[in-house]
Design a protein around this motif. Sequence first.
Motif, PDB file in Angstrom:
ATOM      1  N   LEU A 190       0.836  -1.197   0.000  1.00 38.80           N
ATOM      2  CA  LEU A 190       0.000   0.000   0.000  1.00 38.80           C
ATOM      3  C   LEU A 190       0.876   1.254   0.000  1.00 38.80           C
ATOM      4  CD1 LEU A 190      -2.766   1.416   0.290  1.00 38.80           C
ATOM      5  CD2 LEU A 190      -2.562   1.112   2.758  1.00 38.80           C
ATOM      6  N   ALA A 191       1.921   1.251   0.820  1.00 40.26           N
ATOM      7  CA  ALA A 191       2.826   2.399   0.899  1.00 40.26           C
ATOM      8  C   ALA A 191       3.499   2.658  -0.446  1.00 40.26           C
ATOM      9  CB  ALA A 191       3.876   2.153   1.982  1.00 40.26           C
ATOM     10  N   ARG A 192       3.961   1.602  -1.093  1.00 39.78           N
ATOM     11  CA  ARG A 192       4.632   1.758  -2.387  1.00 39.78           C
ATOM     12  C   ARG A 192       3.661   2.253  -3.456  1.00 39.78           C
ATOM     13  NH1 ARG A 192       9.759  -0.168  -2.330  1.00 39.78           N
ATOM     14  NH2 ARG A 192      10.328  -1.368  -0.482  1.00 39.78           N
ATOM     15  N   ASN A 193       2.417   1.753  -3.397  1.00 39.25           N
ATOM     16  CA  ASN A 193       1.410   2.205  -4.360  1.00 39.25           C
ATOM     17  C   ASN A 193       1.098   3.685  -4.192  1.00 39.25           C
ATOM     18  OD1 ASN A 193       1.197  -0.318  -5.518  1.00 39.25           O
ATOM     19  ND2 ASN A 193      -0.589  -0.926  -4.335  1.00 39.25           N
ATOM     20  N   LEU A 194       1.063   4.156  -2.942  1.00 36.10           N
ATOM     21  CA  LEU A 194       0.774   5.566  -2.682  1.00 36.10           C
ATOM     22  C   LEU A 194       1.875   6.473  -3.230  1.00 36.10           C
ATOM     23  CD1 LEU A 194      -0.687   5.471   0.961  1.00 36.10           C
ATOM     24  CD2 LEU A 194      -1.898   6.043  -1.138  1.00 36.10           C
ATOM     25  N   MET A 195       3.108   5.960  -3.265  1.00 33.15           N
ATOM     26  CA  MET A 195       4.234   6.765  -3.752  1.00 33.15           C
ATOM     27  C   MET A 195       4.410   6.671  -5.262  1.00 33.15           C
ATOM     28  SD  MET A 195       7.276   6.482  -0.963  1.00 33.15           S
ATOM     29  CE  MET A 195       7.267   4.702  -0.809  1.00 33.15           C
ATOM     30  N   LYS A 243      15.461   5.659  -5.247  1.00 31.42           N
ATOM     31  CA  LYS A 243      15.446   4.412  -4.472  1.00 31.42           C
ATOM     32  C   LYS A 243      15.582   4.702  -2.978  1.00 31.42           C
ATOM     33  CE  LYS A 243      17.661  -0.111  -4.038  1.00 31.42           C
ATOM     34  NZ  LYS A 243      17.655  -0.080  -2.567  1.00 31.42           N
ATOM     35  N   LYS A 244      16.472   5.625  -2.629  1.00 30.76           N
ATOM     36  CA  LYS A 244      16.658   5.984  -1.220  1.00 30.76           C
ATOM     37  C   LYS A 244      15.377   6.593  -0.649  1.00 30.76           C
ATOM     38  CE  LYS A 244      19.752   8.432   1.955  1.00 30.76           C
ATOM     39  NZ  LYS A 244      18.680   8.827   2.844  1.00 30.76           N
ATOM     40  N   PHE A 245      14.725   7.438  -1.441  1.00 25.47           N
ATOM     41  CA  PHE A 245      13.475   8.062  -0.999  1.00 25.47           C
ATOM     42  C   PHE A 245      12.415   6.989  -0.713  1.00 25.47           C
ATOM     43  CE2 PHE A 245       9.243   9.677  -1.872  1.00 25.47           C
ATOM     44  CZ  PHE A 245       9.199  10.823  -1.086  1.00 25.47           C
ATOM     45  N   VAL A 246      12.287   6.035  -1.634  1.00 28.34           N
ATOM     46  CA  VAL A 246      11.306   4.958  -1.458  1.00 28.34           C
ATOM     47  C   VAL A 246      11.654   4.114  -0.235  1.00 28.34           C
ATOM     48  CG1 VAL A 246      10.377   2.833  -2.468  1.00 28.34           C
ATOM     49  CG2 VAL A 246      10.667   4.873  -3.892  1.00 28.34           C
ATOM     50  N   ASP A 247      12.923   3.748  -0.117  1.00 34.06           N
ATOM     51  CA  ASP A 247      13.354   2.918   1.011  1.00 34.06           C
ATOM     52  C   ASP A 247      13.169   3.627   2.355  1.00 34.06           C
ATOM     53  OD1 ASP A 247      14.012   0.968  -0.789  1.00 34.06           O
ATOM     54  OD2 ASP A 247      16.173   1.356  -0.742  1.00 34.06           O
ATOM     55  N   ASP A 248      13.382   4.950   2.361  1.00 34.70           N
ATOM     56  CA  ASP A 248      13.252   5.716   3.605  1.00 34.70           C
ATOM     57  C   ASP A 248      11.790   5.941   3.995  1.00 34.70           C
ATOM     58  OD1 ASP A 248      15.975   5.885   3.778  1.00 34.70           O
ATOM     59  OD2 ASP A 248      16.124   7.967   3.103  1.00 34.70           O
ATOM     60  N   ASN A 249      10.928   6.154   2.999  1.00 35.27           N
ATOM     61  CA  ASN A 249       9.557   6.557   3.293  1.00 35.27           C
ATOM     62  C   ASN A 249       8.536   5.422   3.305  1.00 35.27           C
ATOM     63  OD1 ASN A 249       9.513   9.664   3.504  1.00 35.27           O
ATOM     64  ND2 ASN A 249      10.851   9.249   1.772  1.00 35.27           N
ATOM     65  N   THR A 250       8.862   4.289   2.693  1.00 37.84           N
ATOM     66  CA  THR A 250       7.938   3.156   2.738  1.00 37.84           C
ATOM     67  C   THR A 250       7.673   2.713   4.182  1.00 37.84           C
ATOM     68  OG1 THR A 250       8.516   2.383   0.526  1.00 37.84           O
ATOM     69  CG2 THR A 250       7.568   0.765   2.021  1.00 37.84           C
ATOM     70  N   PRO A 251       8.704   2.563   5.012  1.00 42.31           N
ATOM     71  CA  PRO A 251       8.430   2.174   6.406  1.00 42.31           C
ATOM     72  C   PRO A 251       7.598   3.214   7.159  1.00 42.31           C
ATOM     73  CG  PRO A 251      10.747   1.844   5.877  1.00 42.31           C
ATOM     74  CD  PRO A 251      10.154   2.627   4.740  1.00 42.31           C
ATOM     75  N   LEU A 252       7.811   4.493   6.854  1.00 44.26           N
ATOM     76  CA  LEU A 252       7.048   5.563   7.511  1.00 44.26           C
ATOM     77  C   LEU A 252       5.560   5.422   7.219  1.00 44.26           C
ATOM     78  CD1 LEU A 252       7.063   8.371   9.004  1.00 44.26           C
ATOM     79  CD2 LEU A 252       7.214   9.394   6.727  1.00 44.26           C
ATOM     80  N   ILE A 253       5.220   5.239   5.936  1.00 45.59           N
ATOM     81  CA  ILE A 253       3.815   5.090   5.540  1.00 45.59           C
ATOM     82  C   ILE A 253       3.255   3.776   6.067  1.00 45.59           C
ATOM     83  CG2 ILE A 253       2.231   4.959   3.584  1.00 45.59           C
ATOM     84  CD1 ILE A 253       4.258   6.624   1.987  1.00 45.59           C
ATOM     85  N   ARG A 254       4.048   2.710   5.977  1.00 48.95           N
ATOM     86  CA  ARG A 254       3.603   1.395   6.453  1.00 48.95           C
ATOM     87  C   ARG A 254       3.264   1.425   7.935  1.00 48.95           C
ATOM     88  NH1 ARG A 254       8.409  -1.912   6.151  1.00 48.95           N
ATOM     89  NH2 ARG A 254       8.788  -0.943   8.160  1.00 48.95           N
ATOM     90  N   ASP A 255       4.139   2.032   8.730  1.00 49.53           N
ATOM     91  CA  ASP A 255       3.907   2.087  10.178  1.00 49.53           C
ATOM     92  C   ASP A 255       2.707   2.964  10.524  1.00 49.53           C
ATOM     93  OD1 ASP A 255       6.106   0.471  10.372  1.00 49.53           O
ATOM     94  OD2 ASP A 255       7.482   2.057  11.036  1.00 49.53           O
ATOM     95  N   LYS A 256       2.540   4.063   9.776  1.00 53.42           N
ATOM     96  CA  LYS A 256       1.385   4.930  10.004  1.00 53.42           C
ATOM     97  C   LYS A 256       0.097   4.201   9.643  1.00 53.42           C
ATOM     98  CE  LYS A 256      -0.305   8.966  11.156  1.00 53.42           C
ATOM     99  NZ  LYS A 256      -0.196   9.473  12.544  1.00 53.42           N
ATOM    100  N   ALA A 257       0.139   3.408   8.570  1.00 51.29           N
ATOM    101  CA  ALA A 257      -1.033   2.622   8.174  1.00 51.29           C
ATOM    102  C   ALA A 257      -1.426   1.652   9.281  1.00 51.29           C
ATOM    103  CB  ALA A 257      -0.747   1.867   6.875  1.00 51.29           C
ATOM    104  N   ALA A 258      -0.430   1.017   9.892  1.00 52.01           N
ATOM    105  CA  ALA A 258      -0.709   0.073  10.978  1.00 52.01           C
ATOM    106  C   ALA A 258      -1.360   0.780  12.170  1.00 52.01           C
ATOM    107  CB  ALA A 258       0.583  -0.619  11.407  1.00 52.01           C
ATOM    108  N   LYS A 259      -0.932   2.032  12.427  1.00 57.45           N
ATOM    109  CA  LYS A 259      -1.504   2.779  13.553  1.00 57.45           C
ATOM    110  C   LYS A 259      -2.924   3.250  13.257  1.00 57.45           C
ATOM    111  CE  LYS A 259       2.892   4.413  15.452  1.00 57.45           C
ATOM    112  NZ  LYS A 259       3.781   5.570  15.684  1.00 57.45           N
ATOM    113  N   LEU A 260      -3.190   3.598  11.983  1.00 52.94           N
ATOM    114  CA  LEU A 260      -4.510   4.096  11.606  1.00 52.94           C
ATOM    115  C   LEU A 260      -5.519   2.975  11.369  1.00 52.94           C
ATOM    116  CD1 LEU A 260      -3.523   6.934   9.106  1.00 52.94           C
ATOM    117  CD2 LEU A 260      -4.401   7.212  11.425  1.00 52.94           C
ATOM    118  N   ALA A 261      -5.035   1.770  11.130  1.00 52.34           N
ATOM    119  CA  ALA A 261      -5.919   0.660  10.781  1.00 52.34           C
ATOM    120  C   ALA A 261      -7.040   0.413  11.795  1.00 52.34           C
ATOM    121  CB  ALA A 261      -5.105  -0.614  10.563  1.00 52.34           C
TER     122      ALA A 261
END
Length: 199
Positions: free
Chosen positions: A52-57, A92-110
């Motif tokens: 989901l995070a990768r799709n959003l980016m 690639k660095k941007f994706v690698d750095d921000n995917t965990p940020l979005i993923r973790d936020k998704a888990a908190k909002l779920a």
Amino acid sequence: MKTKSTKIIVAISLALCASASFAQAANSTSSAAKKELITKLLNMQKPSYDMLARNLMQQPIGNLMQGASAAMQQVPPEKREATAKAIEADVKKFVDDNTPLIRDKAAKLAPSTVGAVLDERFSEDELKQLLAWLESPVNKKFGELNVEMQKSLADKLLADLGPTLETRFKTLQQAIGKQLGVSPAAAGASGSTAKPAKK
């Protein structure tokens, strides 16, 4: 890996997000057993949050790369390859750095979004049935085979339509080039710069 079932749950979360205040009110009236079922379902969705995070980016990065590709024509030819590699590394660095940020936020909002929808729209018995299906050997087998089936379909589509789409894409390139007043580079020089049309 996203199974068909997890895609459905994620789609529900995106289409029917509930407010946090509603979630609190709903949770206060839910039984402990129902809350436990919802928590278990949410935990099963965690692997899908990375996708989901990768799709959003994907869209903003795609737009950025299109702009960079156009701007690359201004870079001296001898520096283009190194510049392209540097840009790819930054992306690639941007994706690698921000995917965990979005993923973790998704888990908190779920819990306040997906969990609220599950609580409102499903009975406790329905949640049990849903969990039984998601954990069933048949669903797991389908999920494992789904990637293989999708790849098989994609490969066949490219084999059947690839030449047609390539021809149509070249026609589109020529039409756009004509509107911009540029002519395509010599045939076979894929990726080379366009030359201004002679007037």
